[in-house]
Enzyme design. Structure first.
Site, short mmCIF file in Angstrom:
data_model
loop_
_atom_site.label_atom_id
_atom_site.label_comp_id
_atom_site.label_asym_id
_atom_site.label_seq_id
_atom_site.Cartn_x
_atom_site.Cartn_y
_atom_site.Cartn_z
N LEU A 165 0.81 -1.22 0.00
CA LEU A 165 0.00 0.00 0.00
C LEU A 165 0.84 1.27 0.00
CD1 LEU A 165 -2.77 -1.11 2.52
CD2 LEU A 165 -2.75 -1.29 0.02
N HIS A 223 -3.59 4.38 -2.36
CA HIS A 223 -4.57 3.48 -1.73
C HIS A 223 -5.23 4.19 -0.54
CE1 HIS A 223 -1.73 0.25 -3.37
NE2 HIS A 223 -2.88 -0.08 -3.92
N GLN A 274 -5.52 -12.56 -12.59
CA GLN A 274 -5.34 -11.38 -13.45
C GLN A 274 -3.90 -11.21 -13.92
OE1 GLN A 274 -6.69 -8.62 -10.23
NE2 GLN A 274 -5.16 -7.23 -11.07
N GLY A 330 -9.45 3.61 -8.25
CA GLY A 330 -8.63 4.71 -8.72
C GLY A 330 -8.68 4.91 -10.24
N GLU A 331 -8.63 6.18 -10.64
CA GLU A 331 -8.54 6.51 -12.07
C GLU A 331 -7.17 6.16 -12.64
OE1 GLU A 331 -9.64 10.64 -12.32
OE2 GLU A 331 -11.77 10.14 -12.51
N ASP A 343 -6.00 3.32 -12.75
CA ASP A 343 -6.34 2.14 -13.57
C ASP A 343 -7.67 2.42 -14.25
OD1 ASP A 343 -4.18 0.13 -12.53
OD2 ASP A 343 -5.00 1.08 -10.76
N SER A 380 2.19 0.36 -6.55
CA SER A 380 2.91 -0.66 -5.79
C SER A 380 4.16 -1.10 -6.55
CB SER A 380 2.02 -1.88 -5.55
OG SER A 380 0.83 -1.49 -4.93
P1 AMP Z 1 -3.95 -2.14 -6.70
O1 AMP Z 1 -3.51 -2.50 -5.31
O2 AMP Z 1 -2.84 -1.68 -7.58
O3 AMP Z 1 -4.81 -3.22 -7.31
O4 AMP Z 1 -4.89 -0.88 -6.55
C1 AMP Z 1 -6.02 -0.89 -5.70
C2 AMP Z 1 -6.84 0.34 -5.97
O5 AMP Z 1 -6.07 1.51 -5.72
C3 AMP Z 1 -7.30 0.42 -7.44
O6 AMP Z 1 -8.63 0.91 -7.48
C4 AMP Z 1 -6.34 1.42 -8.02
O7 AMP Z 1 -6.85 2.12 -9.14
C5 AMP Z 1 -6.11 2.36 -6.86
N1 AMP Z 1 -4.85 3.09 -7.01
C6 AMP Z 1 -3.64 2.56 -7.31
N2 AMP Z 1 -2.72 3.55 -7.44
C7 AMP Z 1 -3.37 4.72 -7.24
C8 AMP Z 1 -2.99 6.10 -7.27
N3 AMP Z 1 -1.73 6.47 -7.54
N4 AMP Z 1 -3.93 7.04 -7.04
C9 AMP Z 1 -5.22 6.66 -6.77
N5 AMP Z 1 -5.64 5.39 -6.72
C10 AMP Z 1 -4.74 4.42 -6.97
#
Ligand code: AMP
Length: 249
Positions: free
Chosen positions: A29, A33, A57, A143-144, A146, A182
């Site tokens: 995280l 996040h 995935q 998050g935008e 992704d 991450s």
């Molecule tokens: P992940 O752990 O990478 O699967 O991300 C989990 C959630 O956090 C997803 O909805 C991502 O789009 C969001 N997220 C990841 N990086 C960012 C960021 N830099 N800013 C905002 N949201 C993020």
């Protein structure tokens, strides 16, 4: 903060909540996040986060193996951020069917990241469907960063008449512009120094082939740099580390 490992534990805990926000993550995280957690806390009485590195995935087994994991630090961060409960499932429990059943989308999931990561969005949509059915939150924060994933999940929720509201959250960036991810912790010092060029590339007004060529000169292996729906999207590798980003044009 409650630690929930089994689906049955989440279902029992969830019954107590009339206003539940959900933040699904794959762990390792960062502040991006935590911005989702903060938004959930401001809009709901309870917030549940999940940490699950979803095997289906990952189209590349090495990528799955190397994905950063730090459960203890993650739980400390979530606890400090005031999350009420965290769901830490095992893959066997989520995929009791051995992934015989899956959700797939046939158009938007095939371009951009979908064109380079076969099956990736089937895995994403399937795990999000499962998690939303387990948690049954009022709102789910994504998050935008992704953006393609966010749109596909929104569209899936509408298509299947699901009652969770999917809430988009803006991309958090490092001071030099690099989108928090991450995967950034996998970059060498030298790669980390070059990485912000990806965000700079999204904001340049030069023709796309010129921008791609410049990125390649700085050692990026560009998968795509494309414009859709008034946004510019990029994916590129620095060494083995795959980075993505997008901005509104
Ligand atoms: P992940 O752990 O990478 O699967 O991300 C989990 C959630 O956090 C997803 O909805 C991502 O789009 C969001 N997220 C990841 N990086 C960012 C960021 N830099 N800013 C905002 N949201 C993020």
């Amino acid at each position: 903060m409650k630690l929930l490992k089994r689906v049955s534990e989440v279902k029992a805990w969830r019954q107590l909540s009339n206003s539940l926000g959900f933040v699904p993550t794959m762990g390792a995280l960062h502040d991006g996040h935590l911005s989702l957690v903060e938004k959930s806390k401001s809009q709901n009485e309870q917030t549940l986060a999940s940490i699950f590195v979803n095997p289906t995935q990952f189209n590349d087994p090495k990528d799955l193996q190397n994905y950063p994991r730090d459960i203890e630090a993650d739980c400390a961060l979530l606890n400090k951020a005031g999350v009420d409960a965290v769901f830490l499932p095992e893959a066997d429990e989520i995929y009791q069917d051995k992934y015989r059943y899956r959700i797939s989308e046939s158009e938007f999931s095939k371009i951009l990241c979908g064109a380079f990561r076969p099956g990736h969005f089937d895995g994403v949509l399937t795990v999000v469907m499962k998690l939303l059915n387990i948690v049954q939150p009022h709102r789910c924060y994504m998050g935008e960063k992704d953006y393609q994933q966010l749109q596909l999940v929104k569209d899936m929720a509408a298509t299947f008449f699901m009652s969770t509201d999917i809430v988009p959250c803006p991309t958090l960036r490092e001071p030099d512009g690099l989108a928090m991810s991450s995967r950034n912790r996998l970059l060498s010092a030298d790669q980390r120094e070059r990485a912000p060029r990806l965000y700079q590339a999204l904001r340049r007004s030069d023709p796309i082939p010129t921008v791609v060529q410049d990125l390649e000169t700085f050692g990026f292996k560009v998968e795509y740099l494309e414009e859709h729906f008034g946004r510019r999207f990029v994916a590129a590798k620095l060494g083995h580390v795959r980075l993505i980003d997008n901005v509104e044009i």
